[in-house]
Design a protein around this motif. Structure first.
Motif, PDB file in Angstrom:
ATOM      1  N   ASN A 279       5.136   5.562  -4.266  1.00  0.00           N
ATOM      2  CA  ASN A 279       3.780   5.414  -3.746  1.00  0.00           C
ATOM      3  C   ASN A 279       3.173   6.762  -3.386  1.00  0.00           C
ATOM      4  O   ASN A 279       1.951   6.941  -3.436  1.00  0.00           O
ATOM      5  CB  ASN A 279       3.793   4.507  -2.508  1.00  0.00           C
ATOM      6  CG  ASN A 279       3.868   3.035  -2.877  1.00  0.00           C
ATOM      7  OD1 ASN A 279       3.472   2.642  -3.975  1.00  0.00           O
ATOM      8  ND2 ASN A 279       4.391   2.218  -1.973  1.00  0.00           N
ATOM      9  N   LEU A 520      -8.088  -5.049  -7.937  1.00  0.00           N
ATOM     10  CA  LEU A 520      -6.987  -4.148  -7.607  1.00  0.00           C
ATOM     11  C   LEU A 520      -6.526  -4.441  -6.177  1.00  0.00           C
ATOM     12  O   LEU A 520      -7.320  -4.362  -5.236  1.00  0.00           O
ATOM     13  CB  LEU A 520      -7.438  -2.693  -7.737  1.00  0.00           C
ATOM     14  CG  LEU A 520      -6.465  -1.622  -7.228  1.00  0.00           C
ATOM     15  CD1 LEU A 520      -5.166  -1.637  -8.028  1.00  0.00           C
ATOM     16  CD2 LEU A 520      -7.112  -0.238  -7.286  1.00  0.00           C
ATOM     17  N   GLU A 522      -3.703  -3.157  -3.509  1.00  0.00           N
ATOM     18  CA  GLU A 522      -2.705  -2.123  -3.206  1.00  0.00           C
ATOM     19  C   GLU A 522      -2.833  -1.745  -1.741  1.00  0.00           C
ATOM     20  O   GLU A 522      -3.907  -1.357  -1.280  1.00  0.00           O
ATOM     21  CB  GLU A 522      -2.927  -0.900  -4.099  1.00  0.00           C
ATOM     22  CG  GLU A 522      -2.094   0.318  -3.748  1.00  0.00           C
ATOM     23  CD  GLU A 522      -0.597   0.060  -3.823  1.00  0.00           C
ATOM     24  OE1 GLU A 522       0.052   0.137  -2.757  1.00  0.00           O
ATOM     25  OE2 GLU A 522      -0.102  -0.245  -4.919  1.00  0.00           O
ATOM     26  N   ASP A 523      -1.688  -1.869  -0.992  1.00  0.00           N
ATOM     27  CA  ASP A 523      -1.764  -1.617   0.443  1.00  0.00           C
ATOM     28  C   ASP A 523      -1.708  -0.133   0.790  1.00  0.00           C
ATOM     29  O   ASP A 523      -2.048   0.250   1.919  1.00  0.00           O
ATOM     30  CB  ASP A 523      -0.639  -2.367   1.164  1.00  0.00           C
ATOM     31  CG  ASP A 523       0.734  -1.953   0.673  1.00  0.00           C
ATOM     32  OD1 ASP A 523       0.955  -1.934  -0.557  1.00  0.00           O
ATOM     33  OD2 ASP A 523       1.600  -1.651   1.512  1.00  0.00           O
ATOM     34  N   ARG A 528      -4.319   3.367  -3.860  1.00  0.00           N
ATOM     35  CA  ARG A 528      -5.410   2.444  -4.183  1.00  0.00           C
ATOM     36  C   ARG A 528      -6.647   3.224  -4.622  1.00  0.00           C
ATOM     37  O   ARG A 528      -7.298   2.870  -5.621  1.00  0.00           O
ATOM     38  CB  ARG A 528      -5.720   1.581  -2.955  1.00  0.00           C
ATOM     39  CG  ARG A 528      -6.799   0.543  -3.194  1.00  0.00           C
ATOM     40  CD  ARG A 528      -6.950  -0.395  -2.000  1.00  0.00           C
ATOM     41  NE  ARG A 528      -7.441   0.294  -0.805  1.00  0.00           N
ATOM     42  CZ  ARG A 528      -6.706   0.520   0.274  1.00  0.00           C
ATOM     43  NH1 ARG A 528      -5.432   0.130   0.315  1.00  0.00           N
ATOM     44  NH2 ARG A 528      -7.226   1.138   1.335  1.00  0.00           N
ATOM     45  N   GLN A 529      -6.944   4.313  -3.897  1.00  0.00           N
ATOM     46  CA  GLN A 529      -8.128   5.110  -4.225  1.00  0.00           C
ATOM     47  C   GLN A 529      -7.978   5.788  -5.580  1.00  0.00           C
ATOM     48  O   GLN A 529      -8.894   5.753  -6.416  1.00  0.00           O
ATOM     49  CB  GLN A 529      -8.358   6.154  -3.142  1.00  0.00           C
ATOM     50  CG  GLN A 529      -9.571   7.045  -3.382  1.00  0.00           C
ATOM     51  CD  GLN A 529      -9.692   8.127  -2.317  1.00  0.00           C
ATOM     52  OE1 GLN A 529      -8.829   8.263  -1.467  1.00  0.00           O
ATOM     53  NE2 GLN A 529     -10.769   8.887  -2.369  1.00  0.00           N
ATOM     54  N   THR A 531      -5.961   5.014  -8.105  1.00  0.00           N
ATOM     55  CA  THR A 531      -5.903   4.035  -9.194  1.00  0.00           C
ATOM     56  C   THR A 531      -7.291   3.512  -9.519  1.00  0.00           C
ATOM     57  O   THR A 531      -7.658   3.359 -10.702  1.00  0.00           O
ATOM     58  CB  THR A 531      -4.975   2.863  -8.806  1.00  0.00           C
ATOM     59  OG1 THR A 531      -3.670   3.368  -8.494  1.00  0.00           O
ATOM     60  CG2 THR A 531      -4.857   1.862  -9.943  1.00  0.00           C
ATOM     61  N   ALA A 532      -8.090   3.244  -8.493  1.00  0.00           N
ATOM     62  CA  ALA A 532      -9.465   2.773  -8.727  1.00  0.00           C
ATOM     63  C   ALA A 532     -10.283   3.820  -9.473  1.00  0.00           C
ATOM     64  O   ALA A 532     -11.047   3.489 -10.404  1.00  0.00           O
ATOM     65  CB  ALA A 532     -10.119   2.421  -7.395  1.00  0.00           C
ATOM     66  N   ALA A 544     -11.457  -3.018  -5.226  1.00  0.00           N
ATOM     67  CA  ALA A 544     -10.197  -2.573  -4.623  1.00  0.00           C
ATOM     68  C   ALA A 544     -10.012  -3.231  -3.264  1.00  0.00           C
ATOM     69  O   ALA A 544     -10.904  -3.166  -2.411  1.00  0.00           O
ATOM     70  CB  ALA A 544     -10.166  -1.058  -4.490  1.00  0.00           C
ATOM     71  N   CYS A 545      -8.839  -3.848  -3.065  1.00  0.00           N
ATOM     72  CA  CYS A 545      -8.523  -4.545  -1.809  1.00  0.00           C
ATOM     73  C   CYS A 545      -7.249  -3.963  -1.209  1.00  0.00           C
ATOM     74  O   CYS A 545      -6.309  -3.609  -1.922  1.00  0.00           O
ATOM     75  CB  CYS A 545      -8.330  -6.045  -2.053  1.00  0.00           C
ATOM     76  SG  CYS A 545      -9.787  -6.854  -2.773  1.00  0.00           S
ATOM     77  N   ALA A 546      -7.228  -3.925   0.146  1.00  0.00           N
ATOM     78  CA  ALA A 546      -6.103  -3.308   0.845  1.00  0.00           C
ATOM     79  C   ALA A 546      -4.929  -4.253   1.047  1.00  0.00           C
ATOM     80  O   ALA A 546      -3.874  -3.826   1.517  1.00  0.00           O
ATOM     81  CB  ALA A 546      -6.562  -2.770   2.194  1.00  0.00           C
ATOM     82  N   ASP A 568       0.198  -4.837  -6.424  1.00  0.00           N
ATOM     83  CA  ASP A 568       1.510  -4.308  -6.056  1.00  0.00           C
ATOM     84  C   ASP A 568       2.440  -5.487  -5.774  1.00  0.00           C
ATOM     85  O   ASP A 568       2.008  -6.551  -5.327  1.00  0.00           O
ATOM     86  CB  ASP A 568       1.373  -3.418  -4.817  1.00  0.00           C
ATOM     87  CG  ASP A 568       2.645  -2.644  -4.518  1.00  0.00           C
ATOM     88  OD1 ASP A 568       3.564  -2.671  -5.358  1.00  0.00           O
ATOM     89  OD2 ASP A 568       2.718  -2.017  -3.454  1.00  0.00           O
TER      90      ASP A 568
END
Length: 645
Positions: A279, A520, A522-523, A528-529, A531-532, A544-546, A568
């Motif tokens: 990660n 998307l 990804e915690d 996440r940022q 990849t987006a 994108a969601c946390a 993920d």
């Protein structure tokens, strides 16, 4: 037999014509005088009572009528022999109640030497017989026991050893009888154990534990033993008994179990490290690639970004090695690559860790070094062999050589692999100038858990090498060494015919999207940022969601507009697989792509059940774009309105 001139007991009155009267053996329990035909002439009261008769009822009866037919026949035959031959006879009999009897039948002579009567003396030896029988059984049990048994005298000399001791130690009873038991304990470590045993026995206690012993042929065995005092009446110590059990193999299995438990712990630790470390590497790789894509050629910053990207890829490969070591990581897909690159990478890994007294030399004699294999496994083979070679040179230093050469059929180096059937092959050699390997150890070096290191060695390195090269790749391993002349490990691997197809595949452009909306989940915020940003750069729209809870809300709001969910595997509250199942309750045909740095639950069976694809972290821009495009392409026939990009 008593002297015939001694006085007979009072009840024993000679009949007419009897000139020689035998006396009763004082050890006898019962006695009687009978005619040769069995008629009782006289008997003691004890015998009558034994037969359940009054004393007067026994005299005048035939003694053989008082026994069962079988027993009567035997006893009558004995009486007839004595009467006929005129010689006494003794035999052992058994009563109906199970008592063991010693019987003496003696002729009583009349005038002219004729046998006029028979004197019968009976002694009940049941107690003595049982003791003797028990001694025989005990002796047989000791001799046939699996454990070694040693009987030790009070002066601590050896009085007895059984067959198991002889088989265990190689020493015969004759060799050790009468010798001090201390002679069985050789060397300071064993003698210290003997001192501890003596101290316990001197205090009157038993001792239980494990000790080492050197057997007759020089081998060292591990023995689990109990040494106890043998006490007689009143607690007097009559000697000592020691029972040995060879637990050499048991101790080795215990050690292997502990090692396996360590490996299990390492596997668990490796999984956690891999997940977290990947990660961290993910955004480093993606941001570096984004920077390289946006900077013009010639910009000096590009060189720095290239170094960052190269270091991140090496770190990712290192994580892969940790997972491979744990034996629980996902297997890499075989690919075609050159061995020279692996050797150069291993050289870079090794140099910082080796002392200055050890030099590394690359000897790359052939450009035809392409193999079809898992690069991580080949890296593991080279590192294991190189680490062993460096250990062999730890004292005096030397040169570690990593060499490559062609080994096609007919080449001279193929003579060392006569059973190899590969037409195209490449030979990797790891050579050192260290201590060498003694001949007696060469046959065992590939055995699991066999190690010559006094500390720090697991005995698994060469076993792993053999398993990868021979078991997985169909190659061969040969070692040549002699004490003081170093060692050379030759690894023969099947050679791929060409790498040009793989090179062209590597040069292909990254697939791009056509505006599809991707959910998307990804915690990890940095990953996440990044990849987006990469997905957006490839032409996709991204929500994108946390975490799973936020993803469920976004999906409910977006309806059927999502072309793909990229999630993920390991997230707080809900796993990626559970999230996919929940989303498909509303949209059964939703394509799914799972990503993870490490996860035991992502198996081929699970992916087939979910109908999902899988991408391992850390991923690159190209691998991410290829995976997304592949997942969308596979679901095209199942979803209405899905863009084909």
């Amino acid at each position: 037999m008593q002297d015939a001139t001694r006085r007979a007991p009072d009840w024993f009155l000679p009949a007419d014509g009897i000139t020689a009267v035998p006396t009763l053996d004082p050890a006898s329990n019962y006695a009687m005088l009978i005619d040769p035909d069995g008629t009782v002439l006289a008997a003691d009261a004890a015998l009558a009572s034994r037969l359940g008769l009054a004393h007067g009822e026994l005299v005048g009866r035939c003694i053989f009528d008082l026994f069962a037919p079988g027993a009567a026949t035997l006893r009558r035959a004995v009486a007839e022999d004595v009467a006929r031959l005129g010689l006494p006879r003794s035999y052992q009999d058994r009563s109906s109640s199970g008592h063991v009897l010693d019987v003496l039948v003696q002729p009583v002579l009349g005038a002219g030497g004729a046998v006029r009567a028979l004197a019968v003396f009976v002694c009940d030896v049941t107690g003595h017989w049982r003791l003797a029988h028990d001694r025989v059984r005990l002796s047989a049990a000791l001799e046939q026991a699996v454990e070694a048994v040693i009987l030790i005298e009070n002066d601590f000399t050896i009085g007895y050893v059984n067959q198991a001791f002889e088989a265990m130690t190689g020493y015969s009873f004759r060799e050790v009888r009468g010798k001090p038991v201390a002679l069985l304990y050789q060397g300071s470590h064993q003698q210290a154990a003997y001192t501890e045993i003596r101290a316990a026995l001197d205090e009157g206690d038993a001792w239980t534990g494990r000790t080492f012993h050197t057997v007759k042929d020089g081998r060292m065995i591990r023995v689990e033993k109990t040494v106890s005092p043998i006490r007689g009446r009143g607690g007097v110590v009559l000697g000592f008994v020691s029972v040995w059990r060879d637990v050499t193999r048991v101790v080795e299995l215990e050690r292997q179990l502990r090692q396996a438990q360590k490996m299990e712990a390492i596997a668990t630790l490796a999984g956690g490290i891999a997940h977290d470390f990947n990660n961290i590497l993910g955004p480093i790789i993606l941001h570096a690639e984004l920077g390289l894509a946006r900077l013009p050629e010639g910009d000096p910053v590009r060189a720095g970004l290239g170094e960052i990207l190269g270091a991140a890829h090496r770190a990712g490969a290192l994580v892969g090695q940790i997972l491979a070591l744990s034996r629980r990581g996902e297997a890499e897909e075989p690919s075609v690559f050159g061995l020279a690159g692996i050797l150069r990478e291993c050289e870079n890994f090794l140099r910082p860790s080796l002392p200055a007294t050890i030099a590394i030399r690359l000897d790359l004699r052939t450009p035809d070094d392409a193999v079809l294999a898992d690069p991580t496994q080949i890296h593991q083979v080279v590192m294991n062999l190189a680490t062993n070679a460096a250990y062999a040179m730890r004292r005096a230093g030397g040169t570690l050589t990593l060499a490559l050469e062609a080994a096609d059929r007919g080449a001279p180096c193929r003579a060392m692999f006569p059973e190899a059937e590969m037409e195209l092959a490449v030979m990797l050699t790891v050579r050192d100038t260290g201590e060498g390997i003694p001949p007696e150890r060469l046959e065992r070096i590939f055995d699991p858990f066999f190690t010559t290191r006094q500390r720090g060695g697991t005995g698994l390195g060469l076993t792993v090498v053999h398993g990868i090269v021979v078991g997985r790749l169909g190659g061969a391993v040969q070692v040549r060494s002699s004490p003081g002349a170093g060692a050379a490990f030759h690894v023969l691997l099947p050679r791929a015919e060409t790498r040009r197809d793989a090179a062209r595949a590597g040069a292909a452009e990254t697939p791009v999207g056509g505006g599809e909306l991707i959910l998307l989940v990804e915690d990890e915020a940095p990953l996440r940022q990044s990849t987006a940003m990469v997905l957006q750069g490839l032409g996709y729209r991204v929500e994108a969601c946390a975490g799973p809870a936020e993803a469920l809300e976004c999906f409910a709001a977006g309806g059927a507009g999502f072309a793909l969910v990229l999630a993920d595997v390991t997230m707080p509250g809900m796993t990626g697989t559970a999230l996919i199942r929940r989303l498909r309750q509303d949209d059964p045909g939703l394509p799914a792509l799972l990503v993870s740095g490490y996860s035991e639950i992502v198996t081929p069976e699970l992916l087939r059940e979910l109908g999902a694809d899988y991408l391992r972290k850390p991923f690159t821009t190209r691998s991410l774009g290829t995976a997304v495009r592949r997942t969308l392409g596979r679901s095209r026939s199942r979803r209405e309105g899905g863009g084909d990009g």
